[in-house]
Design a protein around this motif. Structure first.
Motif, PDB file in Angstrom:
ATOM      1  N   ALA A   1      -2.468   7.690   9.663  1.00 18.26           N
ATOM      2  CA  ALA A   1      -3.299   7.730   8.456  1.00 18.26           C
ATOM      3  C   ALA A   1      -4.640   8.394   8.727  1.00 18.26           C
ATOM      4  O   ALA A   1      -5.176   9.112   7.877  1.00 18.26           O
ATOM      5  CB  ALA A   1      -3.501   6.309   7.928  1.00 18.26           C
TER       6      ALA A   1
ATOM      7  N   VAL B   1      -5.878   4.381   4.179  1.00 22.34           N
ATOM      8  CA  VAL B   1      -4.781   5.027   3.466  1.00 22.34           C
ATOM      9  C   VAL B   1      -5.074   6.518   3.303  1.00 22.34           C
ATOM     10  O   VAL B   1      -6.179   6.901   2.927  1.00 22.34           O
ATOM     11  CB  VAL B   1      -4.574   4.380   2.076  1.00 22.34           C
ATOM     12  N   ARG B   2      -4.091   7.333   3.620  1.00 20.13           N
ATOM     13  CA  ARG B   2      -4.176   8.758   3.300  1.00 20.13           C
ATOM     14  C   ARG B   2      -3.381   8.992   2.021  1.00 20.13           C
ATOM     15  O   ARG B   2      -2.208   8.621   1.926  1.00 20.13           O
ATOM     16  CB  ARG B   2      -3.610   9.610   4.437  1.00 20.13           C
ATOM     17  N   THR B   3      -4.045   9.585   1.028  1.00 19.04           N
ATOM     18  CA  THR B   3      -3.438   9.683  -0.292  1.00 19.04           C
ATOM     19  C   THR B   3      -3.722  11.034  -0.927  1.00 19.04           C
ATOM     20  O   THR B   3      -4.697  11.713  -0.570  1.00 19.04           O
ATOM     21  CB  THR B   3      -3.976   8.568  -1.210  1.00 19.04           C
TER      22      THR B   3
ATOM     23  N   ALA C   1      -0.387   4.644   5.785  1.00 24.22           N
ATOM     24  CA  ALA C   1      -1.338   3.543   5.706  1.00 24.22           C
ATOM     25  C   ALA C   1      -1.325   2.764   7.009  1.00 24.22           C
ATOM     26  O   ALA C   1      -0.309   2.708   7.723  1.00 24.22           O
ATOM     27  CB  ALA C   1      -1.009   2.621   4.536  1.00 24.22           C
TER      28      ALA C   1
ATOM     29  N   ALA D   1       0.833  -1.204   0.000  1.00 28.08           N
ATOM     30  CA  ALA D   1       0.000   0.000   0.000  1.00 28.08           C
ATOM     31  C   ALA D   1       0.868   1.256   0.000  1.00 28.08           C
ATOM     32  O   ALA D   1       0.603   2.216  -0.746  1.00 28.08           O
ATOM     33  CB  ALA D   1      -0.915  -0.002   1.216  1.00 28.08           C
ATOM     34  N   LYS D   2       1.936   1.270   0.791  1.00 26.54           N
ATOM     35  CA  LYS D   2       2.806   2.441   0.857  1.00 26.54           C
ATOM     36  C   LYS D   2       3.623   2.634  -0.409  1.00 26.54           C
ATOM     37  O   LYS D   2       4.118   3.745  -0.668  1.00 26.54           O
ATOM     38  CB  LYS D   2       3.732   2.320   2.065  1.00 26.54           C
TER      39      LYS D   2
ATOM     40  N   VAL E   1       0.562   7.785  -1.943  1.00 26.89           N
ATOM     41  CA  VAL E   1       0.160   7.341  -0.613  1.00 26.89           C
ATOM     42  C   VAL E   1       1.065   7.983   0.434  1.00 26.89           C
ATOM     43  O   VAL E   1       2.288   7.850   0.377  1.00 26.89           O
ATOM     44  CB  VAL E   1       0.201   5.803  -0.496  1.00 26.89           C
TER      45      VAL E   1
ATOM     46  N   ILE F   1      -4.508   0.812  -5.908  1.00 23.38           N
ATOM     47  CA  ILE F   1      -4.324  -0.009  -4.713  1.00 23.38           C
ATOM     48  C   ILE F   1      -4.729  -1.450  -4.984  1.00 23.38           C
ATOM     49  O   ILE F   1      -4.113  -2.395  -4.477  1.00 23.38           O
ATOM     50  CB  ILE F   1      -5.101   0.591  -3.515  1.00 23.38           C
TER      51      ILE F   1
ATOM     52  N   PHE G   1      -6.917   6.155  -7.257  1.00 19.87           N
ATOM     53  CA  PHE G   1      -6.338   5.411  -6.142  1.00 19.87           C
ATOM     54  C   PHE G   1      -6.944   4.014  -6.030  1.00 19.87           C
ATOM     55  O   PHE G   1      -6.234   3.045  -5.734  1.00 19.87           O
ATOM     56  CB  PHE G   1      -6.538   6.173  -4.841  1.00 19.87           C
TER      57      PHE G   1
END
Length: 807
Positions: A546, A635-637, A503, A494-495, A500, A648, A644
């Motif tokens: 996150a 997740v912060r994106t 996470a 994810a990272k 991103v 992902i 996204f």
């Protein structure tokens, strides 16, 4: 049999239709106003009917009750242990039977295999759950006894909507196996379309299927898990059942000290389902009633003006022998004819409105999917149309007896077709419109200010640019180390996605499901039954960052907090203040599933609702236990949601090839859903208030404009004698503001009384909020001044020579 009245009615109806066709502009405007009012009334009645009036879609629903443990907010406090449920079923004399469902089911916890994997929601229910509700499958059978045993054969009952959507209503699906979570599960049957679990027990969600839940010693060890529904025996009241339950609760709790305590509360199931919306719906119903009164007042003014222009005709008909009641009947028939035409438009609007409301998936209101325009709603619409027609036709009809031929000719010679006797009626109607509009504006203003306050609360986390994705592992792990390896790989992948920022993993997102555990403090003893209780979250390192939850002291969880490390825990500020007042919490030891050392204190998060405080919460590392039912990747994106979502899924596909495509959501959607009931009420009441304001302004404009047209000669004489245009405008605007002032004075009193009724729906806003009341006065005063200025401006441009030659 004498049908003279019917013959008179038919003649009056024909005459009314011919008269309205000659005045098509007036008729069109009146029908539009009535149609909008009745459409709104019929739509809201359909909502009230579905949520409050119509019985629940079960057999003999008034005997169904909701049984809770404690009267608290958390599920763990409301739910009951399996052992208690079994004992209550055996020992009670008030209930025909008791059933339940596993309250901690997760939305989208299961994966349905096939060419297109799909995450589905399954609710585990006791074997007798559907029989207690009085439901029989539309296809197939109920659960069998062996399927309800621990490790028994696996089976499911499909919801009707899921059966139609996923299997295209294929009747042969019954008896066939489905691959759910990589295991074969037999389809026992399909439930009827009339039953929608989510709209009754879990509004705003979608439930696809139901599985049998064993009421055994194994599930009893899980603690408080069961949400209970019971059916009263014939002749037993809720109060009687409550009295017996209190006695049984004390006896069972004393007999089983190894179980959690049980207190016992009984309430009608209908109250549990829609009780929290009752006040809001009656407020909206009252608002619609006020709108309809404004509609009637407005149209009464229009009919008065129209009747005034027909005074010669009416007076001549009177002179030729037409009786008073005959003329009144004619006026009322005309009003009802207009209203019924408007009702036809209103029915169309109601059909559109109810269909739109029933498909609002983002609104968390029970039974909203059952809203429809049925026969009861149509009967209400017809009654509303007749009542409205009579009401707004009454004022002009009652003015007929004073209109003699002599009076009409005298008033006409003086340049007025209205006569002085009707001016006060028209003014009184406008004053009532202003007063009613004032009440609606204040009510809407108070709720809007409360809604803004709710949106402004500190959530304790930052939902912007945060998304979540279900990433439950597809296999059962043999050890904690194997599970931790999976968590490491999920977070690493994810990272690695561009954009991103951070996470983490969690078993429960804010404003979603919740569970609570008892908490102990090392070296401290609490009295029995008074142990602190906190909401538990199982999370990974990275989750706090996150979600944007602030770290107040200590450190965050890290990937080193694994199976071989010291048991650790994070607690929130409320828990730190409660358990360790006046001292630092970091380094202290508390007991949850085991003794854990506090390594950090984080900010409070509103997990239950935006209007409720945080309560005590703690966060345990997912790497140090298996006490989770499902996992969300948070997740912060910086990427747009669509981009996204695809990125992902591509990143996780090597370790989760069957990842469904329907489980991606934004955290902001959870916040929006949490405030959706309040937003629903605010939007409707705000819309009604705006409609009322428009009608009131039209009423003021109509009265002042008509007054100016009737005073043309008087205005011409004043101007010929030297009156200035500014002086005339000022006099007319003062006349307007006098009417508005009277209406606002009456409306302010009504608003003050109404605001006390609304106090239960307000949030951090007082019932006498000065900003709201002053805003109402400013808005109504401004609108009234503008509505009066337009005819005043026209009056100031009258040519005296032309005015003096009139009539």
């Amino acid at each position: 049999m004498n049908y003279h009245w019917l013959d008179s009615f038919v003649k009056d109806l024909r005459y009314s239709i011919r008269s309205l066709r000659r005045d098509a502009g007036f008729a069109t405007f009146a029908i539009l106003i009535v149609g909008l009012g009745i459409g709104a009334s019929s739509t809201l009645f359909s909502v009230v009917n579905a949520l409050l009036l119509r019985p629940l879609p079960f057999h003999d629903p008034q005997r169904l009750v909701w049984v809770t443990n404690y009267d608290v907010a958390g599920l763990s406090g409301q739910t009951t242990q399996v052992g208690h449920l079994n004992d209550l079923r055996e020992q009670n004399h008030s209930f025909a039977d008791m059933a339940g469902y596993f309250a901690f089911y997760g939305v989208g916890d299961n994966v349905l295999g096939g060419q297109t994997p799909e995450r589905v929601s399954s609710v585990p229910v006791s074997c007798n759950f559907f029989p207690v509700l009085g439901l029989e499958p539309e296809l197939g059978r109920q659960f069998m006894a062996e399927e309800c045993k621990w490790n028994g054969p696996k089976a499911v009952l499909l919801s009707h909507g899921f059966w139609e959507r996923r299997f295209a209503s294929d009747r042969s699906i019954v008896g066939r196996p489905l691959m759910i979570d990589s295991q074969p599960v037999t389809v026992a049957g399909v439930l009827p379309a009339s039953f929608d679990f989510s709209s009754i027990f879990a509004p705003g969600s979608h439930i696809d299927m139901f599985a049998p839940f064993p009421l055994t010693a194994e599930t009893n060890r899980w603690g408080n898990t069961m949400a209970i529904v019971a059916r009263l025996k014939p002749g037993v009241s809720v109060a009687g059942a409550q009295a017996e339950l209190k006695i049984l609760a004390a006896h069972i709790t004393a007999a089983h000290p190894e179980r959690n305590s049980f207190e016992g509360h009984v309430a009608p199931l209908a109250d549990h389902v829609s009780g929290r919306m009752r006040l809001a719906l009656w407020v909206l119903a009252g608002a619609v009633g006020v709108v309809m009164l404004i509609v009637c007042a407005n149209l009464s003014n229009l009919l008065l003006a129209r009747t005034a222009s027909r005074q010669k005709e009416i007076a001549i008909r009177t002179a030729l022998g037409a009786g008073q009641w005959r003329l009144i009947g004619q006026m009322l028939t005309e009003g009802v004819a207009l209203s019924c035409c408007g009702a036809a438009l209103g029915v169309v609007l109601a059909l559109v409105g109810t269909r739109a409301l029933a498909h609002l998936d983002a609104i968390n209101i029970p039974l909203l999917e059952n809203v429809r325009t049925d026969g009861t709603a149509l009967a209400f619409t017809l009654a509303m149309a007749i009542a409205t027609g009579i009401l707004f036709g009454l004022a002009p009809a009652l003015q007929i007896p004073v209109a003699t031929l002599h009076d009409v000719l005298k008033d006409t010679n003086r340049g007025s077709t209205e006569g002085k006797g009707r001016g006060w009626v028209r003014g009184a109607l406008v004053v009532s419109e202003i007063a009613f509009a004032c009440v609606l504006l204040v009510g809407a203003g108070l709720l809007i200010r409360s809604f803004v306050k709710v949106l402004d609360v500190n959530l304790g986390f930052n939902p912007e640019r945060v998304a979540s994705l279900r990433v439950d592992p597809e296999q059962n792990f043999k050890s904690q180390e194997e599970a931790n390896a999976y968590f490491d790989e999920v977070l690493r992948r994810a990272k690695s996605v561009p954009g991103v920022m951070s996470a983490g993993l969690t078993d429960a997102l804010p404003l979603g499901r919740n569970r609570s555990w008892g908490v102990g403090v090392k070296g401290r003893t609490f009295p029995k039954g008074q142990n602190p209780v906190g909401f538990v979250r199982v999370v990974s390192d990275g989750y706090i960052g996150a979600m944007g939850i602030p770290l107040r002291s200590g450190r965050d969880l890290s990937e080193r907090d694994g199976a071989s490390g010291d048991p650790v825990i994070l607690i929130n500020e409320t828990m730190a203040r409660t358990l360790f007042p006046g001292e630092g919490a970091v380094g202290k030891v508390i007991a949850t599933d085991k003794e854990r050392r506090i390594v950090g204190v984080v900010g409070d998060v509103r997990h239950l609702a935006l209007e409720q405080g945080a309560g005590m919460e703690f966060y345990q590392p997912v790497r140090q236990g298996r006490d989770w039912a499902g996992l969300d990747l948070v997740v912060r994106t910086t990427l747009p949601p669509e981009q996204f979502a695809s990125a992902i899924r591509a990143a996780l596909k090597p370790i989760a090839p069957n990842l469904p495509g329907n489980d991606f959501r934004l955290v902001q959607q959870l916040v929006d859903k949490a405030v959706s009931p309040r937003r629903f009420v605010v939007l409707l009441l705000g819309g009604f208030a705006l409609f009322a304001l428009i009608l009131a302004s039209l009423g003021i404009y109509g009265v002042i404009s008509y007054s100016v047209s009737q005073r043309t000669q008087e205005i011409g004489i004043r101007m010929a004698l030297g009156a200035s245009a500014g002086n005339l405008q000022a006099r007319i605007i003062l006349q307007t503001l006098a009417l508005a002032g009277a209406g606002m004075a009456i409306g302010a009193v009504g608003s003050w009384l109404m605001s006390r009724w609304l106090s239960g729906m307000l949030f951090e806003t007082t019932a006498s909020d000065p900003i709201t009341f002053l805003g109402m006065l400013l808005v109504l005063g401004t609108v009234s001044a503008v509505a009066g200025y337009l005819p005043a401006r026209r009056a100031s441009r009258i040519d005296p020579s032309v005015a003096l030659r009139a009539n």
